[in-house]
Write a protein that holds these residues in place. Structure first.
Motif, PDB file in Angstrom:
ATOM      1  N   LEU A  87      10.873  -8.365  30.003  1.00  8.79           N
ATOM      2  CA  LEU A  87      11.101  -9.076  28.451  1.00  8.79           C
ATOM      3  C   LEU A  87       9.772  -9.149  27.777  1.00  8.79           C
ATOM      4  N   GLN A  88       8.827  -9.492  28.816  1.00 10.03           N
ATOM      5  CA  GLN A  88       7.667  -9.962  28.350  1.00 10.03           C
ATOM      6  C   GLN A  88       6.702  -8.891  27.903  1.00 10.03           C
ATOM      7  N   TRP A  89       6.528  -8.066  28.730  1.00  6.59           N
ATOM      8  CA  TRP A  89       5.483  -6.858  28.842  1.00  6.59           C
ATOM      9  C   TRP A  89       6.089  -5.362  28.834  1.00  6.59           C
ATOM     10  N   ILE A  90       7.330  -5.141  28.913  1.00  3.92           N
ATOM     11  CA  ILE A  90       7.729  -3.785  28.844  1.00  3.92           C
ATOM     12  C   ILE A  90       8.672  -3.345  27.688  1.00  3.92           C
ATOM     13  N   LEU A  91       9.766  -4.388  27.451  1.00  2.00           N
ATOM     14  CA  LEU A  91      10.559  -4.185  26.677  1.00  2.00           C
ATOM     15  C   LEU A  91      10.316  -5.047  25.396  1.00  2.00           C
ATOM     16  N   ARG A  92       9.210  -5.630  25.204  1.00  2.00           N
ATOM     17  CA  ARG A  92       8.683  -6.161  23.898  1.00  2.00           C
ATOM     18  C   ARG A  92       7.875  -5.518  23.122  1.00  2.00           C
ATOM     19  N   ILE A  93       7.916  -5.462  21.742  1.00  2.00           N
ATOM     20  CA  ILE A  93       6.894  -4.873  20.790  1.00  2.00           C
ATOM     21  C   ILE A  93       5.896  -5.906  20.536  1.00  2.00           C
ATOM     22  N   PRO A  94       4.539  -5.387  20.780  1.00  2.00           N
ATOM     23  CA  PRO A  94       3.596  -6.340  20.365  1.00  2.00           C
ATOM     24  C   PRO A  94       3.574  -6.813  18.811  1.00  2.00           C
ATOM     25  N   PRO A  95       3.332  -7.946  18.603  1.00  2.00           N
ATOM     26  CA  PRO A  95       3.256  -8.709  17.223  1.00  2.00           C
ATOM     27  C   PRO A  95       2.570  -7.658  16.239  1.00  2.00           C
ATOM     28  N   ASN A  96       1.319  -7.016  16.604  1.00  2.00           N
ATOM     29  CA  ASN A  96       0.741  -6.423  15.728  1.00  2.00           C
ATOM     30  C   ASN A  96       1.168  -4.819  15.348  1.00  2.00           C
ATOM     31  N   ILE A  97       2.211  -4.548  16.157  1.00  2.00           N
ATOM     32  CA  ILE A  97       2.841  -3.225  15.891  1.00  2.00           C
ATOM     33  C   ILE A  97       4.009  -3.216  14.918  1.00  2.00           C
ATOM     34  N   LEU A  98       3.979  -2.205  13.898  1.00  2.00           N
ATOM     35  CA  LEU A  98       5.249  -2.066  13.060  1.00  2.00           C
ATOM     36  C   LEU A  98       5.721  -0.711  13.272  1.00  2.00           C
ATOM     37  N   LEU A  99       7.116  -0.772  13.112  1.00  5.21           N
ATOM     38  CA  LEU A  99       7.898   0.402  13.293  1.00  5.21           C
ATOM     39  C   LEU A  99       7.529   1.499  11.937  1.00  5.21           C
ATOM     40  N   PRO A 100       7.775   2.628  12.288  1.00  4.23           N
ATOM     41  CA  PRO A 100       7.460   3.781  11.176  1.00  4.23           C
ATOM     42  C   PRO A 100       8.087   3.172   9.711  1.00  4.23           C
ATOM     43  N   GLU A 101       9.774   2.753   9.915  1.00  7.45           N
ATOM     44  CA  GLU A 101      10.322   2.643   8.776  1.00  7.45           C
ATOM     45  C   GLU A 101      10.055   1.163   7.979  1.00  7.45           C
ATOM     46  N   ASP A 102       8.944   0.356   8.850  1.00  9.18           N
ATOM     47  CA  ASP A 102       8.293  -0.796   8.228  1.00  9.18           C
ATOM     48  C   ASP A 102       6.957  -0.705   7.762  1.00  9.18           C
ATOM     49  N   LYS A 103       6.567   0.405   7.843  1.00  5.52           N
ATOM     50  CA  LYS A 103       4.795   0.624   7.443  1.00  5.52           C
ATOM     51  C   LYS A 103       4.698   0.228   5.956  1.00  5.52           C
ATOM     52  N   SER A 104       5.783   0.251   5.185  1.00  4.04           N
ATOM     53  CA  SER A 104       5.532  -0.223   3.839  1.00  4.04           C
ATOM     54  C   SER A 104       5.356  -1.796   3.761  1.00  4.04           C
ATOM     55  N   GLN A 105       5.751  -2.466   4.626  1.00  5.68           N
ATOM     56  CA  GLN A 105       5.156  -3.817   4.499  1.00  5.68           C
ATOM     57  C   GLN A 105       3.894  -4.134   4.865  1.00  5.68           C
ATOM     58  N   GLU A 106       2.845  -2.981   5.536  1.00  2.01           N
ATOM     59  CA  GLU A 106       1.710  -3.161   5.783  1.00  2.01           C
ATOM     60  C   GLU A 106       0.945  -2.777   4.469  1.00  2.01           C
ATOM     61  N   ILE A 107       1.525  -1.721   3.650  1.00  2.00           N
ATOM     62  CA  ILE A 107       0.931  -1.542   2.420  1.00  2.00           C
ATOM     63  C   ILE A 107       1.179  -2.422   1.194  1.00  2.00           C
ATOM     64  N   TYR A 108       2.419  -2.929   1.559  1.00  2.00           N
ATOM     65  CA  TYR A 108       2.738  -4.060   0.195  1.00  2.00           C
ATOM     66  C   TYR A 108       3.182  -5.116   0.995  1.00  2.00           C
ATOM     67  N   PRO A 109       2.224  -6.092   1.630  1.00  2.00           N
ATOM     68  CA  PRO A 109       2.751  -7.244   2.059  1.00  2.00           C
ATOM     69  C   PRO A 109       3.356  -8.175   1.054  1.00  2.00           C
ATOM     70  N   TYR A 110       4.192  -9.088   1.487  1.00  2.00           N
ATOM     71  CA  TYR A 110       4.501 -10.343   0.886  1.00  2.00           C
ATOM     72  C   TYR A 110       5.043 -11.373   1.588  1.00  2.00           C
ATOM     73  N   SER A 111       5.068 -12.651   1.083  1.00  2.00           N
ATOM     74  CA  SER A 111       5.255 -13.627   1.609  1.00  2.00           C
ATOM     75  C   SER A 111       6.586 -13.957   1.914  1.00  2.00           C
ATOM     76  N   GLU A 112       7.216 -15.032   2.399  1.00  2.00           N
ATOM     77  CA  GLU A 112       8.500 -15.331   2.327  1.00  2.00           C
ATOM     78  C   GLU A 112       9.184 -15.966   0.995  1.00  2.00           C
ATOM     79  N   GLU A 113       8.021 -16.736   0.510  1.00  2.00           N
ATOM     80  CA  GLU A 113       8.355 -17.082  -0.951  1.00  2.00           C
ATOM     81  C   GLU A 113       8.672 -16.063  -1.934  1.00  2.00           C
ATOM     82  N   GLU A 114       7.756 -14.792  -1.815  1.00  2.00           N
ATOM     83  CA  GLU A 114       7.725 -13.786  -2.592  1.00  2.00           C
ATOM     84  C   GLU A 114       9.010 -12.911  -2.293  1.00  2.00           C
TER      85      GLU A 114
END
Length: 206
Positions: A87-114
């Motif tokens: 669960l820690q090293w094999i089946l976990r996605i690193p926090p700096n990795i985004l899935l392809p469907e979430d790439k837009s968040q990297e281009i258009y980041p927004y905070s929780e308030e936004e």
């Protein structure tokens, strides 16, 4: 089992990592049980070939269950460490990795308030859309009523035109005169009908 929901990993794999580990655990338990049953059968067959053996099948079963409990306990201890590793090293996605469907968040980041403001704006737009839809339906209903009123008005105007034509045919060009003429004729017809009915009743009585 870990209580971390690991929702991002679930989005990627299509199943929860905890479910994967649980299936591994159950599969090993089933395999261990099958192996111990096979071993027990082999031992029992060997005992059948030994004459005057003091070991009974009941003793073999007790030993098999004891060894199975020992192996299960050892595996449970090892499985806890294995689960943590997976669960820690094999089946976990690193926090700096985004899935392809979430790439837009990297281009258009927004905070929780936004994000909350955006959600609120969407809700407001939905409410406005519902209000406009209701207004549109009310206007359409009013338009249908106006069409009905307009049709009745056309019928009334056509009737007035007919009355005016009848008046002209009888030498009265003014609409009021035509109306008076029609009322008088209507009364005459009504009187004639009443007289006919009275005469009919008199004849029946006689």
């Amino acid at each position: 089992m870990s209580v971390d929901p690991m929702t991002y990993e679930t989005q990627f794999f299509g199943f929860t990592p905890q479910t994967c580990m649980l299936r591994i655990y159950i599969a090993f338990q089933d395999y261990l049980f099958e192996v111990m049953q096979a071993v027990e059968q082999v031992i029992l067959k060997k005992l059948d070939g030994i004459p005057n053996s003091e070991i009974s099948p009941v003793q073999i079963r007790k030993c098999t269950e004891k060894f199975l409990s020992f192996m299960k306990g050892r595996f449970d201890n090892l499985f806890v460490k294995m689960e943590q590793l997976f669960l820690q090293w094999i089946l976990r996605i690193p926090p700096n990795i985004l899935l392809p469907e979430d790439k837009s968040q990297e281009i258009y980041p927004y905070s929780e308030e936004e994000f909350q403001l955006l959600q609120k704006e969407i809700e407001q737009l939905q409410e406005k859309y519902k209000a406009e839809l209701c207004t549109k339906q009310a206007l359409l209903a009013e338009l249908e009523e106006q069409k009905i009123v307009q049709a009745k008005l056309k019928q009334t105007l056509a009737l007035f035109d007919e009355l005016e034509n009848v008046g002209r045919d009888h030498g009265t060009s003014d609409f009021r005169e035509s109306l008076v003429f029609l009322v008088q004729n209507s009364r005459k017809l009504q009187n004639i009908r009443d007289n006919v009915e009275k005469e009919s009743k008199r004849l029946k009585i006689s």
